[in-house]
Design a protein around this motif. Structure first.
Motif, mmCIF file in Angstrom:
data_model
loop_
_atom_site.group_PDB
_atom_site.id
_atom_site.type_symbol
_atom_site.label_atom_id
_atom_site.label_comp_id
_atom_site.label_asym_id
_atom_site.label_seq_id
_atom_site.Cartn_x
_atom_site.Cartn_y
_atom_site.Cartn_z
ATOM 1 N N LYS A 1 10.013 5.469 -3.812
ATOM 2 C CA LYS A 1 10.505 6.573 -4.644
ATOM 3 C C LYS A 1 9.312 7.356 -5.182
ATOM 4 N N LYS A 2 9.586 8.593 -5.625
ATOM 5 C CA LYS A 2 8.547 9.421 -6.226
ATOM 6 C C LYS A 2 9.024 9.911 -7.588
ATOM 7 N N PRO A 3 8.117 10.330 -8.463
ATOM 8 C CA PRO A 3 8.531 10.814 -9.779
ATOM 9 C C PRO A 3 9.585 11.908 -9.682
ATOM 10 N N GLY A 4 10.604 11.782 -10.516
ATOM 11 C CA GLY A 4 11.702 12.737 -10.506
ATOM 12 C C GLY A 4 12.917 12.262 -9.741
ATOM 13 N N ASP A 5 12.760 11.199 -8.912
ATOM 14 C CA ASP A 5 13.899 10.681 -8.138
ATOM 15 C C ASP A 5 14.848 9.912 -9.042
ATOM 16 N N SER A 6 16.140 10.029 -8.746
ATOM 17 C CA SER A 6 17.151 9.239 -9.451
ATOM 18 C C SER A 6 17.174 7.828 -8.884
ATOM 19 N N ILE A 7 17.302 6.841 -9.769
ATOM 20 C CA ILE A 7 17.216 5.437 -9.380
ATOM 21 C C ILE A 7 18.472 4.714 -9.830
ATOM 22 N N ALA A 8 18.982 3.836 -8.977
ATOM 23 C CA ALA A 8 20.110 2.976 -9.332
ATOM 24 C C ALA A 8 19.581 1.607 -9.726
ATOM 25 N N VAL A 9 20.388 0.841 -10.449
ATOM 26 C CA VAL A 9 20.000 -0.517 -10.837
ATOM 27 C C VAL A 9 19.761 -1.367 -9.594
ATOM 28 N N VAL B 1 2.339 -13.360 0.463
ATOM 29 C CA VAL B 1 3.702 -12.862 0.629
ATOM 30 C C VAL B 1 3.774 -11.384 0.289
ATOM 31 N N THR B 2 4.906 -10.765 0.675
ATOM 32 C CA THR B 2 5.231 -9.402 0.287
ATOM 33 C C THR B 2 6.358 -9.459 -0.737
ATOM 34 N N VAL B 3 6.197 -8.736 -1.844
ATOM 35 C CA VAL B 3 7.161 -8.781 -2.945
ATOM 36 C C VAL B 3 7.735 -7.387 -3.163
ATOM 37 N N GLU B 4 9.061 -7.290 -3.152
ATOM 38 C CA GLU B 4 9.719 -6.025 -3.455
ATOM 39 C C GLU B 4 10.033 -5.964 -4.943
ATOM 40 N N VAL B 5 9.846 -4.804 -5.549
ATOM 41 C CA VAL B 5 10.077 -4.628 -6.986
ATOM 42 C C VAL B 5 11.328 -3.786 -7.175
ATOM 43 N N PRO B 6 12.415 -4.375 -7.704
ATOM 44 C CA PRO B 6 13.648 -3.609 -7.929
ATOM 45 C C PRO B 6 13.629 -2.910 -9.289
ATOM 46 N N SER B 7 14.499 -1.927 -9.442
ATOM 47 C CA SER B 7 14.611 -1.213 -10.706
ATOM 48 C C SER B 7 15.450 -2.032 -11.683
ATOM 49 N N PRO B 8 14.961 -2.259 -12.908
ATOM 50 C CA PRO B 8 15.740 -3.038 -13.880
ATOM 51 C C PRO B 8 16.873 -2.253 -14.518
ATOM 52 N N ALA B 9 16.874 -0.923 -14.321
ATOM 53 C CA ALA B 9 17.907 -0.087 -14.942
ATOM 54 C C ALA B 9 18.090 1.171 -14.108
ATOM 55 N N ALA B 10 19.173 1.894 -14.387
ATOM 56 C CA ALA B 10 19.420 3.167 -13.724
ATOM 57 C C ALA B 10 18.763 4.290 -14.512
ATOM 58 N N GLY B 11 18.297 5.319 -13.817
ATOM 59 C CA GLY B 11 17.678 6.443 -14.503
ATOM 60 C C GLY B 11 16.861 7.285 -13.564
ATOM 61 N N THR B 12 15.804 7.887 -14.095
ATOM 62 C CA THR B 12 14.913 8.753 -13.322
ATOM 63 C C THR B 12 13.506 8.182 -13.369
ATOM 64 N N LEU B 13 12.844 8.093 -12.206
ATOM 65 C CA LEU B 13 11.474 7.598 -12.158
ATOM 66 C C LEU B 13 10.574 8.613 -12.846
ATOM 67 N N ALA B 14 10.021 8.240 -13.994
ATOM 68 C CA ALA B 14 9.256 9.175 -14.809
ATOM 69 C C ALA B 14 7.818 9.321 -14.324
ATOM 70 N N GLU B 15 7.119 8.203 -14.181
ATOM 71 C CA GLU B 15 5.706 8.264 -13.815
ATOM 72 C C GLU B 15 5.308 7.034 -13.031
ATOM 73 N N ILE B 16 4.502 7.232 -12.001
ATOM 74 C CA ILE B 16 3.925 6.131 -11.236
ATOM 75 C C ILE B 16 2.502 5.920 -11.739
ATOM 76 N N VAL B 17 2.265 4.777 -12.361
ATOM 77 C CA VAL B 17 0.954 4.475 -12.936
ATOM 78 C C VAL B 17 0.026 3.858 -11.895
ATOM 79 N N ALA B 18 0.548 2.953 -11.074
ATOM 80 C CA ALA B 18 -0.246 2.284 -10.036
ATOM 81 C C ALA B 18 0.092 2.903 -8.687
ATOM 82 N N LYS B 19 -0.844 3.612 -8.089
ATOM 83 C CA LYS B 19 -0.626 4.306 -6.821
ATOM 84 C C LYS B 19 -0.716 3.332 -5.645
ATOM 85 N N GLU B 20 -0.320 3.817 -4.476
ATOM 86 C CA GLU B 20 -0.441 3.003 -3.264
ATOM 87 C C GLU B 20 -1.910 2.671 -3.011
#
Length: 515
Positions: free
Chosen positions: A23-31, A43-62
């Protein structure tokens, strides 16, 4: 505003690399929608969204390297997409300072550094290493110190940029979950500092002219190098940009590259018994190696078990003929159908679950003046690893089939030896089985794994002459040892438990008929 942080990555895994943002900042996110993917060396770990809303800011880049519980992004649960996109174009320095201003209320405000959540039922930790000193400038999410619990290490990041003004818990101090570690004065020169600028001093001399440049080694690796007497130029780093990881140091130690560790100026803890004098001709042939935190914790917990519980051990022996014949008859079909080998552990686990139903006090624990009876069996299985003994838990073993038990034990054993167990994998056990027979032990008295009240020791299968129906025959025999807490388990209950295990193993059909 909801914070998205790095989840627990597993035992001894303290950092990961941000591989992909979905996702990128501004995208709508579901729980529970996947936000990003982190990669560790295991291992590879996927990080799910803990709540629904809008992705405000990405602090840690790829491509960024992040520690456990570090801030990855922020999620706005309101309608803030427009403002978010504008903020995303701001300079990195302003974006780094923004969270601190909102959290601390402006320049000069004091920000408390607290002990993070340590895991279920873990209430305290030991401060292992401070990577910063009082007066040092720190950036947000820069590692301040490392805490150690019974099983895992936890790195504590800075909650805001600023100056570390006071350290409240020194190296070696025991702290409670949620306790205060230090104080940061937000603002000032800290906001202009680059996130990775300060660690150079803590890292020591790290081959400044080499290909690594100013890449900082993992904090846990630096601590282990110091304890083992190793320097960075003796180890080949496998992390990002040649960064030295904890596993690289472990490999170097195993390969015998460690220099002789100098004797510490002061012992970590006073010895309970004075050390015997050493002859001068033998002194140069000794090697002093500091105990790891895990080994110190194992020693303390085992001694606590002896001091607290009224521990007693009772013995019996079992004829393994029936189990071995049944296993030999069906092992090929079992492997073909279930994809896992049929071993002895599933028989012993089933037999113990069967016996615990009849003698529930062996599956109970003491809580103050109460006895807590467990109407389920979470079976701990002791596993020896290069770093020490761990006890992963097979949950609800009493409701599992033979195949499910074998698959779970095989998976836990592999992850234990690879250092991939999480805290959750080793918590909540109600009874433990320890198989010393795999190392050739003929008989031993296992020590309780508190707060449990019982542990069964398995031993080597050895052919011995036995008198059966007036004749001497050779049978594959195994000694069994049950150590138990005599405060709640009487001798009758302990003997009954062992007899039921013996009966179930000598006639496995009893397990099918619940006899």
């Amino acid at each position: 505003m909801t914070e998205i942080r790095v989840p627990t990555l597993g035992e001894s895994v303290t950092e990961a690399t941000v591989a992909t943002w979905f996702k990128k900042p501004g995208d709508s996110i579901a729980v529970d929608e996947m936000l990003c993917e982190l990669e560790t060396d295991k291992v590879t770990v996927e990080v799910p969204s803990p709540a629904a809303g809008t992705l405000a800011e990405i602090v840690a880049k790829e491509g960024d390297t992040v520690g456990v519980d570090a801030l990855l992004a922020t999620l706005s649960e309101g309608d803030g997409a427009g403002a978010v996109k504008a903020a995303d174009t701001a300079p990195a320095e302003e974006k780094l300072a923004a969270p601190a201003d909102s959290a601390s209320g402006g320049d000069g405000a004091a920000v408390d550094v607290m002990v993070p959540a340590l895991g279920e039922s873990v209430t305290e930790a030991t401060v292992a290493t401070w990577f910063k000193a009082e007066g040092d400038t720190v950036a947000q999410d820069e590692m301040l110190c490392e805490l150690e619990t019974d099983k895992v290490s936890v790195e504590v990041p800075a909650p805001a940029p600023g100056v570390l003004t006071k350290i409240l818990a020194k190296d070696g101090a025991t702290v409670q979950a949620g306790g205060q570690l230090a104080v940061i004065e937000a603002g000032g020169a800290a906001k202009a500092s680059a996130p990775a600028a300060a660690p150079a001093a803590a890292a020591g001399a790290t081959s400044g002219g080499s290909a690594k440049g100013d890449v900082e080694d993992a904090p846990s690796a630096k601590k282990m190098m110091a304890e083992a007497g190793l320097s960075a130029d003796q180890i080949t780093g496998t992390g990002r940009d040649g960064r030295i990881m904890k596993e690289d140091v472990q490999k170097a130690i195993a390969a015998g590259t460690s220099a002789k560790a100098p004797a510490p100026a002061a012992p970590a803890a006073p010895a309970s018994v004075p050390r015997a004098p050493v002859a001068a001709q033998d002194a140069d042939r000794e090697e002093r190696v500091r105990m790891t935190r895990l080994r110190q914790t194992i020693a303390r917990r085992l001694k606590d078990a002896q001091n607290t519980a009224a521990m007693l051990t009772t013995y019996n022996e079992v004829d393994m003929t029936a189990v071995m014949e049944l296993r030999n008859e069906y092992k090929d079909l079992f492997l073909k159908k279930h994809g896992v080998k049929l071993g002895f552990m599933s028989f012993f686990t089933k037999a113990c679950c069967h016996a615990l139903k009849e003698v529930p006090e062996v599956n109970a624990e003491i809580d103050g003046t109460d006895v807590v009876y467990k109407n389920f069996v979470h079976m701990g299985v002791a596993v020896g690893t290069p770093s020490g003994l761990v006890v992963p838990v097979v949950r609800d073993a009493d409701a599992m089939s033979f195949a499910d038990i074998e698959k779970t034990i095989a998976d836990l054993g592999t992850r234990a030896r690879d250092g991939k167990l999480s805290m959750a994998d080793m918590q909540g056990g109600t009874f433990t089985i320890s198989n010393g027979g795999v190392y050739g032990s003929l008989m031993s008295s296992p020590i309780l794994n508190p707060p449990q009240s019982g542990i069964l020791g398995m031993h080597k299968i050895q052919e011995r002459p036995m008198a059966i129906n007036g004749q001497v025959v050779i049978r594959p025999m195994m000694y069994l040892a049950l150590s138990y807490d005599h405060r709640i388990v009487d001798g009758k209950g302990a003997v009954t438990f062992l007899v039921r295990v013996k009966e179930a193993l000598e006639d496995p059909r009893r397990l099918l008929m619940d006899l």
